[in-house]
Design an enzyme around this catalytic site. Structure first.
Site, PDB file in Angstrom:
ATOM      1  N   ARG A   1      40.184  95.664  45.739  1.00 11.55           N
ATOM      2  CA  ARG A   1      40.588  96.688  46.712  1.00 11.55           C
ATOM      3  C   ARG A   1      41.355  96.092  47.882  1.00 11.55           C
ATOM      4  O   ARG A   1      42.253  96.704  48.422  1.00 11.55           O
ATOM      5  CB  ARG A   1      39.341  97.379  47.277  1.00 11.55           C
ATOM      6  CG  ARG A   1      38.820  98.443  46.359  1.00 11.55           C
ATOM      7  CD  ARG A   1      37.604  99.086  46.952  1.00 11.55           C
ATOM      8  NE  ARG A   1      36.458  98.189  46.798  1.00 11.55           N
ATOM      9  CZ  ARG A   1      35.243  98.586  46.444  1.00 11.55           C
ATOM     10  NH1 ARG A   1      35.012  99.846  46.217  1.00 11.55           N
ATOM     11  NH2 ARG A   1      34.267  97.727  46.324  1.00 11.55           N
TER      12      ARG A   1
ATOM     13  N   LYS B   1      25.874  91.144  35.151  1.00 10.94           N
ATOM     14  CA  LYS B   1      24.593  91.740  35.508  1.00 10.94           C
ATOM     15  C   LYS B   1      24.695  92.340  36.901  1.00 10.94           C
ATOM     16  O   LYS B   1      25.602  91.949  37.640  1.00 10.94           O
ATOM     17  CB  LYS B   1      23.481  90.713  35.443  1.00 10.94           C
ATOM     18  CG  LYS B   1      23.620  89.599  36.471  1.00 10.94           C
ATOM     19  CD  LYS B   1      22.418  88.704  36.495  1.00 10.94           C
ATOM     20  CE  LYS B   1      21.331  89.254  37.391  1.00 10.94           C
ATOM     21  NZ  LYS B   1      21.138  88.492  38.624  1.00 10.94           N
TER      22      LYS B   1
ATOM     23  N   HIS C   1      24.293  84.411  32.374  1.00 10.87           N
ATOM     24  CA  HIS C   1      24.799  83.039  32.450  1.00 10.87           C
ATOM     25  C   HIS C   1      23.779  82.006  31.970  1.00 10.87           C
ATOM     26  O   HIS C   1      24.150  80.886  31.637  1.00 10.87           O
ATOM     27  CB  HIS C   1      25.344  82.721  33.849  1.00 10.87           C
ATOM     28  CG  HIS C   1      24.304  82.423  34.888  1.00 10.87           C
ATOM     29  ND1 HIS C   1      23.641  83.389  35.582  1.00 10.87           N
ATOM     30  CD2 HIS C   1      23.812  81.244  35.354  1.00 10.87           C
ATOM     31  CE1 HIS C   1      22.796  82.827  36.429  1.00 10.87           C
ATOM     32  NE2 HIS C   1      22.875  81.522  36.313  1.00 10.87           N
TER      33      HIS C   1
ATOM     34  N   LYS D   1      23.977  78.013  29.518  1.00 10.61           N
ATOM     35  CA  LYS D   1      23.481  76.686  29.896  1.00 10.61           C
ATOM     36  C   LYS D   1      23.212  75.876  28.628  1.00 10.61           C
ATOM     37  O   LYS D   1      22.543  76.353  27.709  1.00 10.61           O
ATOM     38  CB  LYS D   1      22.184  76.816  30.729  1.00 10.61           C
ATOM     39  CG  LYS D   1      22.420  77.442  32.115  1.00 10.61           C
ATOM     40  CD  LYS D   1      21.123  77.475  32.916  1.00 10.61           C
ATOM     41  CE  LYS D   1      21.257  78.318  34.180  1.00 10.61           C
ATOM     42  NZ  LYS D   1      21.858  77.633  35.321  1.00 10.61           N
TER      43      LYS D   1
ATOM     44  N   GLU E   1      13.022  78.651  42.577  1.00  5.80           N
ATOM     45  CA  GLU E   1      14.192  78.331  43.408  1.00  5.80           C
ATOM     46  C   GLU E   1      13.717  78.039  44.818  1.00  5.80           C
ATOM     47  O   GLU E   1      12.792  78.691  45.306  1.00  5.80           O
ATOM     48  CB  GLU E   1      15.153  79.515  43.447  1.00  5.80           C
ATOM     49  CG  GLU E   1      15.787  79.821  42.107  1.00  5.80           C
ATOM     50  CD  GLU E   1      16.786  80.965  42.236  1.00  5.80           C
ATOM     51  OE1 GLU E   1      17.949  80.696  42.507  1.00  5.80           O
ATOM     52  OE2 GLU E   1      16.366  82.128  42.081  1.00  5.80           O
TER      53      GLU E   1
ATOM     54  N   ASP F   1      16.014  90.707  39.071  1.00  6.05           N
ATOM     55  CA  ASP F   1      17.013  89.673  39.333  1.00  6.05           C
ATOM     56  C   ASP F   1      16.924  88.517  38.327  1.00  6.05           C
ATOM     57  O   ASP F   1      17.949  87.984  37.907  1.00  6.05           O
ATOM     58  CB  ASP F   1      16.805  89.142  40.764  1.00  6.05           C
ATOM     59  CG  ASP F   1      17.909  88.197  41.195  1.00  6.05           C
ATOM     60  OD1 ASP F   1      19.089  88.575  41.058  1.00  6.05           O
ATOM     61  OD2 ASP F   1      17.596  87.082  41.669  1.00  6.05           O
TER      62      ASP F   1
ATOM     63  N   HIS G   1      17.349  86.607  32.661  1.00  7.80           N
ATOM     64  CA  HIS G   1      17.348  85.165  32.391  1.00  7.80           C
ATOM     65  C   HIS G   1      16.045  84.683  31.731  1.00  7.80           C
ATOM     66  O   HIS G   1      16.071  83.991  30.718  1.00  7.80           O
ATOM     67  CB  HIS G   1      17.571  84.375  33.682  1.00  7.80           C
ATOM     68  CG  HIS G   1      18.763  84.816  34.477  1.00  7.80           C
ATOM     69  ND1 HIS G   1      19.920  85.261  33.894  1.00  7.80           N
ATOM     70  CD2 HIS G   1      18.981  84.888  35.822  1.00  7.80           C
ATOM     71  CE1 HIS G   1      20.794  85.572  34.843  1.00  7.80           C
ATOM     72  NE2 HIS G   1      20.246  85.358  36.007  1.00  7.80           N
TER      73      HIS G   1
ATOM     74  N   LYS H   1      11.537  82.924  44.532  1.00  7.91           N
ATOM     75  CA  LYS H   1      12.377  82.322  45.580  1.00  7.91           C
ATOM     76  C   LYS H   1      11.459  81.540  46.517  1.00  7.91           C
ATOM     77  O   LYS H   1      10.263  81.839  46.620  1.00  7.91           O
ATOM     78  CB  LYS H   1      13.067  83.415  46.390  1.00  7.91           C
ATOM     79  CG  LYS H   1      13.967  84.331  45.577  1.00  7.91           C
ATOM     80  CD  LYS H   1      15.302  83.688  45.318  1.00  7.91           C
ATOM     81  CE  LYS H   1      16.255  84.634  44.608  1.00  7.91           C
ATOM     82  NZ  LYS H   1      17.415  83.944  44.055  1.00  7.91           N
TER      83      LYS H   1
ATOM     84  N   LYS I   1      13.945  73.601  43.371  1.00  5.36           N
ATOM     85  CA  LYS I   1      14.561  74.372  42.286  1.00  5.36           C
ATOM     86  C   LYS I   1      14.225  73.694  40.971  1.00  5.36           C
ATOM     87  O   LYS I   1      14.534  72.515  40.775  1.00  5.36           O
ATOM     88  CB  LYS I   1      16.074  74.417  42.460  1.00  5.36           C
ATOM     89  CG  LYS I   1      16.762  75.150  41.304  1.00  5.36           C
ATOM     90  CD  LYS I   1      18.169  75.577  41.649  1.00  5.36           C
ATOM     91  CE  LYS I   1      18.869  76.229  40.471  1.00  5.36           C
ATOM     92  NZ  LYS I   1      18.541  77.641  40.298  1.00  5.36           N
TER      93      LYS I   1
HETATM   94  C1  BG6 Z   1      21.346  84.963  39.484  1.00  2.62           C
HETATM   95  C2  BG6 Z   1      20.445  85.631  40.476  1.00  2.62           C
HETATM   96  O1  BG6 Z   1      21.533  85.763  38.357  1.00  2.62           O
HETATM   97  O2  BG6 Z   1      20.749  83.729  39.091  1.00  2.62           O
HETATM   98  C3  BG6 Z   1      20.193  84.749  41.684  1.00  2.62           C
HETATM   99  O3  BG6 Z   1      21.035  86.847  40.916  1.00  2.62           O
HETATM  100  C4  BG6 Z   1      19.664  83.408  41.234  1.00  2.62           C
HETATM  101  O4  BG6 Z   1      19.267  85.344  42.591  1.00  2.62           O
HETATM  102  C5  BG6 Z   1      20.565  82.820  40.141  1.00  2.62           C
HETATM  103  O5  BG6 Z   1      19.634  82.555  42.367  1.00  2.62           O
HETATM  104  C6  BG6 Z   1      19.943  81.566  39.563  1.00  2.62           C
HETATM  105  O6  BG6 Z   1      20.864  80.964  38.697  1.00  2.62           O
HETATM  106  P1  BG6 Z   1      20.853  79.406  38.452  1.00  2.62           P
HETATM  107  O7  BG6 Z   1      21.905  79.182  37.419  1.00  2.62           O
HETATM  108  O8  BG6 Z   1      21.172  78.763  39.774  1.00  2.62           O
HETATM  109  O9  BG6 Z   1      19.477  79.065  38.005  1.00  2.62           O
END
Ligand code: BG6
Length: 531
Positions: free
Chosen positions: A80, A189, A219, A223, A257, A276, A281, A381, A386
Site C-alpha cells: 500500500r 500463517k 517455516h 528447517k 524462546e 502462535d 510449528h 516466551k 531459546k
Molecule cells: C513465528 C512466531 O511463527 O515463529 C513467533 O510467530 C516465533 O512468535 C517464531 O518467535 C519462532 O521461530 P523460530 O524459527 O525463531 O524458532
C-alpha cells in the site's frame, strides 16, 4: 515425484538432480524432471512488511547466490505504501539483505544483476484497479525477461486481507488453473484462528485456486533439523524398531524462546502461544516425530501420514482441560541478565489479559504405536534461553543390576534431537565409572551438524521458497491437515472460553514456567527437561 532431501543433492554451487523421470500426472502440480525452477515471477503481497525484509528477500538473494533461481526470474513487491518506486525498493532490499542474508555482505556484482529483476507495485489490497495494473505490469515483465506467465503469489499480509487479495486476483484474471503456464500461491500463517475460520479460508482459496496450487507455509518444515527427523527415523534401521510404546516411555517437545512479544502485543493478544506456536510449528514437529513411515516421499504420501496422526490424537474434553493443559503468563523477571517487563506491561496488551505466553500439553496418540505413551508439548516466551528440541525417553531396563554413581537408580536413556540452536542429536545413557566398583554414570553420544558437515544449515525460507517455485508441496500444509490440527486446538480454546475468566498462573520471565506444568506428569514420570 520424490521430493525430499534424500533424493536431492546439492553440489557446491548448483543443484545436481538425481531424479528419475516420472510420467506427467495431470492431478499434481510441479512435475518437473529436474530441480531447477522454471522461469517465473514472484509477487509478494505485503512487501513493505517485516517478513519481506528479514526473510523473503534475503532468502531469494541467497538462492541467487547459490544459482538456484530460474534463468528468467523477477520479483514484484505489492504494498500500500507509496515508497518511491522500484529504485527505492531495491535500495531498501539491498540494505535488508546486507543485514539479514546468510552470506553477508551482499556481493555488488551479483546484486547488480539480481536487483534488475526487482520491482515495486503500489496498490491498495481492496482496489480492483490495482490488480488490473498489476496484470499489465506482469505482462510487460514477462515480455522483457522471456517468462511464460508462470506466477507465484505470496501472501505475506495480515490474514484479514487474504480473502480480498485472492478474490481480486481471480477477478483480474491473474489466476490460471492450467498446468502450463501455472499459477501458485503461498499463504503465510496464521491460517485461520480456529477450525471454522480455517475452513472458510480454505473455501475462499479454493474458489480461485486448485488445492495443488495452494502452498500453506510453516517455516518449521523448512528447517533442516525438522526434515532430518524423516531421514533419522526412516533412513536408518536402528532407531525405528525402538520407536514405539514398547520401548518409549514418553516424548517431550519443547519450543522455548527467551524473547517476549517484541512489540507484537496487539497480535499476540489475539493469538496466544497456542495459536502462535503450537497449532502449527509444534504440531508439525510432533507429526514428523510420531507419524508412521510414508509409503514413499511424494507429497501426498507424507501428508497422508501427518493427517492420520493428527486424527489419532485423543481429543481433550472441556471437563479434562486442567488435567491435560496448563497455560500461564510471564511476569517481570530477568532474562539473560537483563530485567524485562511482564506480559501485562507490554505495549498493546490489556491490563487484565488472560492470553497465554506459556502452554504445556499432555497428549495421547490413540494408535498401536503410541497407545500408552504420553507426548508432552511445551511452548513459551521469556524462558531462560531459546531452544527447540525433542526428547524421547526410553523405558528403563526391566531389572536394575547396577547403581548409578549417586545411588539414584537407573540412568535414563534419552535421545534428544536439537532443532535449534546447536543443531544435533545426543544419546544419553549410563556408562561404567572407571574403577573397581560397578557403578553407572550418565554420558552422552553426540552428533553436531556444524562439526559433521562443516556448514550452517540453510535458512528455512530458502528451502521453502525454492520448493514452491518448483511446485513441490511436500513441505507445505494440506487443507485437511490444517483442519485436523485446528479441530484439536479449537476444542481447547472452546474449553478455555467456557471457563470463567480467571487470572492465569504466572512464571517470572527467565524461568522454565509455572509449577503447575509439573502437575501434568505422573509421579513415576520424569519431569520437564530444563535444557
Ligand atoms: C513465528 C512466531 O511463527 O515463529 C513467533 O510467530 C516465533 O512468535 C517464531 O518467535 C519462532 O521461530 P523460530 O524459527 O525463531 O524458532
Amino acid at each position: 515425484m520424490p521430493s525430499l532431501c534424500v533424493a536431492r543433492h546439492r553440489g557446491r554451487n548448483r543443484l545436481r538432480s538425481v531424479y528419475t523421470l516420472v510420467p506427467m500426472n495431470p492431478l499434481r502440480d510441479g512435475l518437473v524432471s529436474e530441480r531447477t525452477p522454471e522461469p517465473q515471477v514472484l509477487v509478494i503481497f505485503g512487501a513493505s512488511g517485516d517478513l519481506t525484509q528479514r526473510k523473503l528477500l534475503p532468502a531469494l538473494y541467497t538462492l541467487a547466490r547459490e544459482r538456484l533461481l530460474p534463468a528468467a526470474f523477477a520479483v514484484v513487491g505489492f504494498a500500500r505504501r507509496d515508497a518511491g518506486g522500484d529504485d527505492v525498493f531495491r535500495e531498501e532490499m539491498r540494505a535488508a539483505c546486507d543485514r539479514f542474508a546468510r552470506r553477508k555482505p551482499v556481493d555488488a556484482t551479483l546484486w547488480e544483476s539480481f536487483s534488475r529483476g526487482i520491482f515495486y507495485h503500489v496498490g491498495d489490497f481492496n482496489d480492483a484497479d490495482a490488480y488490473r495494473r498489476l496484470k499489465a505490469r506482469l505482462e510487460e515483465i514477462d515480455k522483457h525477461f522471456g517468462i511464460p506467465a508462470n506466477r507465484l503469489f505470496y501472501l505475506s499480509t495480515p490474514p484479514s486481507v487474504f480473502p480480498v487479495i485472492v478474490g481480486n486476483l481471480g477477478a483480474a484474471g491473474l489466476v490460471s488453473r492450467a498446468y502450463q503456464p501455472w499459477t501458485r500461491i503461498i499463504v503465510e500463517k496464521p491460517f485461520g484462528r480456529d477450525l471454522e475460520s480455517a475452513q472458510v479460508l480454505n473455501r475462499q482459496l479454493k474458489q480461485v485456486f486448485r488445492e495443488t496450487q495452494i502452498f500453506r507455509i510453516d517455516h518449521y518444515l523448512g528447517k533442516e533439523t525438522v526434515q532430518n527427523m524423516l531421514t533419522f527415523r526412516f533412513g536408518n534401521g536402528i532407531f525405528e524398531p525402538l520407536w514405539n510404546e514398547r520401548h518409549v516411555e514418553q516424548v517431550q517437545i519443547t519450543a522455548a524462546e527467551s524473547i517476549g512479544v517484541e512489540g507484537r502485543g496487539g497480535y499476540f493478544e489475539e493469538a496466544g502461544i497456542m495459536r502462535d506456536m503450537v497449532q502449527n510449528h509444534l504440531f508439525q514437529v510432533m507429526c514428523l516425530t510420531t507419524m508412521e513411515p510414508p509409503v514413499n516421499l511424494e507429497s501426498g504420501a507424507v501428508r497422508d501420514e501427518k493427517v492420520k496422526l493428527l486424527k489419532s490424537l485423543r481429543p481433550i474434553h472441556e471437563e479434562q482441560i486442567d488435567r491435560y493443559v496448563v497455560r500461564s503468563q510471564y511476569a517481570a523477571g530477568q532474562v539473560l541478565g537483563e530485567s524485562v517487563p511482564g506480559y501485562l506491561q507490554e505495549p498493546g496488551v490489556a491490563h487484565d489479559s488472560t492470553t497465554e505466553t506459556f502452554v504445556a500439553l499432555k497428549l495421547h496418540v490413540d494408535n498401536w504405536r503410541w497407545g500408552r505413551v504420553p507426548i508432552y508439548l511445551r511452548a513459551a516466551k521469556r524462558m531462560p534461553k531459546k531452544i527447540t528440541d525433542i526428547t524421547v525417553k526410553f523405558r528403563d531396563a526391566p531389572h536394575q543390576l547396577f547403581q548409578s554413581g549417586n545411588g539414584a537408580g537407573a540412568v535414563p536413556n534419552l535421545l534428544t534431537i536439537r532443532i535449534q540452536p546447536d543443531e544435533g542429536i545426543a544419546i544419553h545413557f549410563g556408562s561404567k565409572v572407571p574403577g573397581p566398583a560397578m557403578t553407572l554414570a550418565p554420558v552422552n553420544m553426540e552428533f553436531r551438524y556444524g562439526a559433521a558437515f562443516g556448514q550452517d544449515p540453510p535458512e528455512a525460507y530458502e528451502r521453502l521458497i525454492l520448493d514452491a517455485m518448483l511446485g513441490d508441496s511436500t513441505l507445505f500444509i494440506r487443507d485437511d491437515e490444517t483442519e485436523a490440527s485446528w479441530a484439536f486446538i479449537s476444542r481447547i480454546h472452546d474449553a478455555w472460553a467456557a471457563q470463567r475468566k480467571r487470572a492465569l498462573p504466572y512464571y517470572p520471565a527467565g524461568t522454565w514456567g509455572p509449577e503447575e506444568a509439573d502437575g501434568l506428569m505422573g509421579p513415576e514420570e520424569a519431569t520437564w527437561r530444563k535444557p
